[in-house]
Scaffold this motif. Structure first.
Motif, short mmCIF file in Angstrom:
data_model
loop_
_atom_site.label_atom_id
_atom_site.label_comp_id
_atom_site.label_asym_id
_atom_site.label_seq_id
_atom_site.Cartn_x
_atom_site.Cartn_y
_atom_site.Cartn_z
N PRO A 1 0.78 -1.01 -0.12
CA PRO A 1 -0.04 0.09 0.21
C PRO A 1 0.83 1.40 -0.07
N GLY A 2 2.03 1.26 -0.62
CA GLY A 2 2.78 2.36 -0.54
C GLY A 2 2.47 3.47 -1.48
N SER A 3 1.53 3.16 -2.23
CA SER A 3 1.10 4.38 -3.15
C SER A 3 0.10 5.42 -2.89
N TYR A 4 -0.26 5.25 -1.29
CA TYR A 4 -1.29 6.35 -0.88
C TYR A 4 -0.70 7.68 -0.80
N GLY A 5 0.43 7.90 -0.78
CA GLY A 5 0.98 9.04 -0.68
C GLY A 5 1.08 9.73 -1.82
N LEU A 6 1.44 8.86 -2.83
CA LEU A 6 1.35 9.20 -4.34
C LEU A 6 -0.08 9.63 -4.77
N ARG A 7 -0.99 8.94 -4.45
CA ARG A 7 -2.15 9.16 -4.94
C ARG A 7 -2.91 10.51 -4.20
N GLY A 8 -2.37 10.76 -2.96
CA GLY A 8 -2.72 11.99 -2.31
C GLY A 8 -2.16 13.18 -3.02
N MET A 9 -0.91 13.25 -3.55
CA MET A 9 -0.41 14.12 -4.61
C MET A 9 -1.13 14.09 -5.61
N ALA A 10 -1.48 13.41 -6.16
CA ALA A 10 -2.15 13.33 -7.44
C ALA A 10 -3.73 14.02 -7.39
N GLU A 11 -4.31 13.67 -6.13
CA GLU A 11 -5.65 14.18 -6.01
C GLU A 11 -5.30 15.98 -5.74
N ARG A 12 -4.30 16.09 -5.26
CA ARG A 12 -4.11 17.87 -5.05
C ARG A 12 -3.99 18.26 -6.21
N ALA A 13 -3.29 17.67 -7.24
CA ALA A 13 -2.85 18.31 -8.52
C ALA A 13 -4.34 18.27 -9.28
N GLU A 14 -4.97 17.12 -9.36
CA GLU A 14 -6.07 16.90 -10.09
C GLU A 14 -7.15 17.88 -9.77
N LEU A 15 -7.28 18.38 -8.37
CA LEU A 15 -8.29 19.23 -7.75
C LEU A 15 -8.12 20.75 -8.44
#
Length: 395
Positions: free
Chosen positions: A332-346
């Motif tokens: 599950p190490g991609s959660y931090g990367l997903r969080g970054m992606a959510e910020r950018a996509e917002l």
């Protein structure tokens, strides 16, 4: 038989056609185009003294004209024409409201003309011909207006979402500072007092109290770091560039050499919520370098281009397999990367990750600059295995 609009206008001479083309090409946005069309109608007619061009609003509920009150659909001559799609003469015979139809035959605007005396049929026909010719341009302007309004709405939503997130972080920061941090400070004080008051013939107890005091100091230091991470004051006080420099210094205390390069007029061009989101992405990326990458050096590059800003965080660490990290059912190490992606996509942007085992990692975020703040250069990319991240949580 009614003459086609172009034929009717051509009969008035080439000067009129030139004015039509010039007006259609010169002003491509509302309300400027509506004003230009109204002026063209009056200048081209023989006896018309006034003209208003009303354009239907985004909700198709009211007409809007430069310098005029909004006219609800169905009200007055212009509102009636907009609702029914047919021309209507004013009761005094000195004016007529003419519908402008869009591509799907719906009414998108109304040309309302008036004269000092009874309206001449030639002038009414001219106004109707101009309405037909300008219909595609008005339709295009309405679509452009709608697109800009959607863009502005998206910017306002992103700004509000980031504000809410940061307000919650600030609240947590205050609660931790006023609660846990104060309790730990008090506990440390009492442990130090107990250590001093303990008799010399209790070395085991003194050792345990010393250990407890050191654990308390460590917890207090971690709490202070958490408070700073929740809402770094330098971001509010000095802006994004200074906040990134502070982030680099803090990473340097953990023996990670971070080089920060910033190009472009960032503080002048980027609104606060965009700066905050970019800082959070950089913070998470540098944190990943500390926690997972076993890196010694990190290059942090922030570029402001004409219509976008690009953040790239590149480390010399161990790297990883993109396929392994993002494979279903794996770590599950991609959660931090997903969080970054959510910020950018917002913010309408994207985050991509490039890495390979033994080859380091690059995290790149590209965010569009809001339309009202656009300016200036660009850059390239590496060639390792990469993936562009969708902003969804978990797997």
């Amino acid at each position: 038989m009614t003459r086609p609009p172009l034929e009717l206008l051509a009969a008035r001479g080439t000067d009129l056609l030139v004015r039509v083309v010039t007006a259609a090409c010169a002003a491509r946005e509302l309300p400027e185009l509506a004003e230009e069309l109204a002026g063209l109608v009056v200048r081209s007619a023989e006896a018309l003294t006034f003209c208003d061009v009303y354009v239907l609003d985004e909700d198709d509920r009211a007409l809007e004209a430069p310098g005029r009150p909004r006219v609800p659909l169905g009200d007055g001559d212009a509102g009636w024409v907009a609702a029914h799609g047919r021309a209507r003469r004013h009761a005094d015979g000195r004016g007529v409201a003419i519908p402008v139809h869009g591509d799907d035959a719906t009414t998108i605007a109304v040309v309302d003309v008036r004269s000092a005396g009874p309206c001449r049929e030639e002038d009414v026909a001219l106004a109707a011909a101009l309405a037909v010719l300008f219909a595609p341009v008005l339709s295009s302007c309405r679509r452009l207006r709608a697109a800009k309004e959607r863009e502005h709405a998206a910017e306002r939503f992103a700004e509000r979402a980031v504000e809410v997130q940061e307000a919650e972080r600030s609240r947590l920061s205050r609660e931790i500072h006023d609660g846990i941090a104060q309790r730990l400070a008090g506990l440390g004080f009492h442990l130090s007092a107990a250590e001093r008051a303990l008799p010399d013939h209790h070395p085991e107890a003194a050792e345990q109290i010393g250990l407890a005091r050191r654990l308390c100091e460590l917890a207090a230091a971690e709490t202070r770091a958490a408070i700073g991470g929740l809402r770094p004051p330098v971001l509010d006080d000095l802006g994004l560039s200074a906040a990134l420099a502070t982030l680099a210094r803090e990473a340097g205390a953990a023996r990670l050499d971070v080089t920060v390069t910033v190009t472009g007029e960032l503080e002048n061009a980027l609104p606060d919520h965009v700066q905050t989101a970019l800082y959070r992405i950089a913070q998470e990326a540098v944190g990943n370098c500390l926690r997972h990458a076993s890196a010694t050096c990190v290059d942090l590059l922030l570029e402001h281009d004409r219509d976008r800003v690009r953040l790239a965080v590149t480390d010399d660490g161990v790297g990883f397999s993109i396929r392994d990290v993002f494979a279903p059912g794996r770590r599950p190490g991609s959660y931090g990367l997903r969080g970054m992606a959510e910020r950018a996509e917002l913010l309408g942007g994207r985050v991509s990750v490039t890495s390979r085992p033994g080859g380091g990692t690059t995290v790149e975020a590209v965010v569009p600059v809001p339309a009202s703040r656009r300016r200036g250069p660009e850059t390239g990319r590496g060639d390792a295995e990469g993936v562009s991240l969708p902003a969804r949580r978990g797997r």
